[in-house]
Design a protein around this motif. Sequence first.
Motif, short mmCIF file in Angstrom:
data_model
loop_
_atom_site.label_atom_id
_atom_site.label_comp_id
_atom_site.label_asym_id
_atom_site.label_seq_id
_atom_site.Cartn_x
_atom_site.Cartn_y
_atom_site.Cartn_z
N SER A 187 21.68 76.06 50.02
CA SER A 187 20.54 76.31 50.34
C SER A 187 19.46 74.66 50.52
CB SER A 187 19.41 76.41 49.03
OG SER A 187 20.12 78.07 48.60
N GLY A 304 22.22 86.51 41.84
CA GLY A 304 21.19 85.67 42.65
C GLY A 304 20.54 84.00 42.04
N ALA A 306 18.36 85.43 38.11
CA ALA A 306 18.42 85.92 36.88
C ALA A 306 17.85 87.19 36.84
CB ALA A 306 17.92 85.19 35.51
N HIS A 325 24.88 92.86 36.00
CA HIS A 325 24.33 91.47 36.06
C HIS A 325 25.49 90.32 36.27
CE1 HIS A 325 21.42 88.21 34.69
NE2 HIS A 325 21.65 88.15 35.38
N ALA A 326 25.19 89.82 38.50
CA ALA A 326 26.22 88.86 38.22
C ALA A 326 25.90 87.43 38.58
CB ALA A 326 26.90 89.62 39.34
N THR A 330 27.01 79.43 46.09
CA THR A 330 27.46 79.38 47.02
C THR A 330 29.14 78.33 47.31
OG1 THR A 330 25.38 79.37 48.30
CG2 THR A 330 26.97 78.19 49.85
N GLN A 360 24.65 86.92 32.31
CA GLN A 360 25.50 87.20 33.27
C GLN A 360 26.59 87.58 33.20
OE1 GLN A 360 23.05 85.62 32.18
NE2 GLN A 360 21.51 84.69 34.34
N ASP A 423 23.95 74.90 36.77
CA ASP A 423 23.43 75.81 35.59
C ASP A 423 23.78 75.28 33.82
OD1 ASP A 423 23.03 76.85 37.59
OD2 ASP A 423 23.98 78.03 37.62
N ARG A 438 18.38 76.46 35.59
CA ARG A 438 19.01 75.24 35.85
C ARG A 438 18.96 73.67 35.77
NH1 ARG A 438 22.66 75.54 39.83
NH2 ARG A 438 22.57 74.20 41.50
N LYS A 529 15.16 83.03 46.15
CA LYS A 529 14.94 82.52 44.66
C LYS A 529 13.49 81.52 44.37
CE LYS A 529 19.91 81.14 44.56
NZ LYS A 529 20.54 82.10 44.27
#
Length: 548
Positions: A187, A304, A306, A325-326, A330, A360, A423, A438, A529
């Motif tokens: 991004s 992608g 939270a 939840h994943a 990229t 997560q 992260d 982040r 996001k």
Amino acid sequence: MLGLMQDQPLLISSLIEFAERHHGDAEIVSRRAEGDIHRTTWREVAVRSRQVANALEAEQLLFSDRIATLAWNGYRHLELYYGVSGSGKVLHTINPRLHPDQIAWIANHAEDQILCFDLNFLPLVQAVHAKCGTIKKYVALCDADKLPVDSGIPNLVSYESWMGSRPGTYAWPTFDENSASSMCYTSGTTGNPKAALYSHRSTILHAYAAALPDVMALSARDSVLPVVPMFHVNAWGIPYSAALTGAKLVFPGPALDGKSVFELIEAEKVSFAAGVPTVWQMMLGHMQANGLKFSTLKRTVIGGSACPPAMINAFQQLYGVDVLHAWGMTEMSPLGTLCTLKNKHLSLPSEAQTAIRMKQGRAIFGVDMKIVDGDGNELPWDGKAYGDLLVKGPWIVKEYFKGEGGDPLLPDAEGRGWFPTGDVATIDADGFLQITDRSKDVIKSGGEWISSIDIENIAMAHPAVAMAACVGVAHPKWDERPIVVVVKKPNGEVSREELLAFYQGKTAKWQIPDDVVFVEAIPLGATGKILKTRLREQLRGYQLPQSA
Ligand code: AMP
């Protein structure tokens, strides 16, 4: 001594061959840009992928040449996934939500040779084609009679006339499994975007892993709706894992509003769906407003950014849908962790289970992870210590396309590289990862760190709040203090004082935001996001209240 097993490279073409042979009649359903529903099968997709491969052969391209797409999720995009990569070219999926200048920049950087685009993006292509020096042909993903006339775009053909007359037979070539198969630019909120260049091997290993029971648990009994776009990290690998398992695929096209997505789920008996929280927020809003229920949806993977606990609860408690939840990125193809319970958790009370589901999740086999302090020392897995999250594995980048940004990997004692995710996270004794922030978004207040995700999740649990973003504001004494920026639901009513009172008892007192700023909209980036950089710019000149 070497093993005596057959040496067969892991190639993407083997997925479509498998799907054709073993699941030929499983359906691929697409809502098209025109609004109608198109139905095909894995068998037909396989034939048409070979037609695409033949059309590419006629273009006299080189091995590894890049073929770009600007397209929604749909069957033609799927055919390009297989036809392009399977024939040894590299599929470059471009995010159409990027700024046109950025699109031209990455098309040039990737040296794209052909651009295939959905007709909705005609104005975008008209705006950028003059700046895209390497593109020799433009393919509009439409029937011959829908090809726009006088578009001003040179060498423009319709997809159906380009590939439609080609034979449906083609011998997929065999080559090194480490050859590049597809690419996706990050991004890039700062500086120019950098590209992750996936290989056939990384894609197949990721496809195997994604289908596992503790990951997406995909099977030939599933009807799978990837709302997550095929232009962003290969729709989390679903187009590949679906072929590997023979699942039915349902593509939403450009219609991502709550009503359209809900209706597609019901009409196509979708059992598994995948998307970012903002998409599900719209769908849940539509369902709640209209008193709707799912009849077939069982599981949804959300990642992608939270996933707010309130959303996990709504899916679980109101609709009986399991939220997985994943977390990923990229640079990781993208899957890194996914949250499913372990056997020993099954006897826990439901609140304790819910607390685990908010995280997560656990690393997928193939992803190694650790958290480190500022000096690179590994931190304990106690669910409390937080540090920079590092990862490594066969579907994680070792460097960016064309070496942009230099060597991103950090060495460890054995000299093997770890990829710094950017992260900040904790990992508990059972290996469940929880992303705090982040690293550039974490709020540093009086020497302590405040997780902006925690603050956002609490606000999102308030019934009047549609979206919340927490940012740090400079403070003379505490260095930074959190404030929460909130978009209210259409009929939602909540005052600043009520929302601040809502935080009482839900987090430590010193972590409660100093202020609430109500806005009409929060800026979102090209992948849905929250764009905190832009939000901070919008808040320039903002003053904390005197009392803070
Ligand atoms: P992208 O490469 O654009 O997909 O962005 C990857 C980044 O999104 C990660 O490094 C995280 O910061 C964020 N992200 C992805 N999934 C999650 C999640 N489940 N919770 C929190 N952040 C996430």
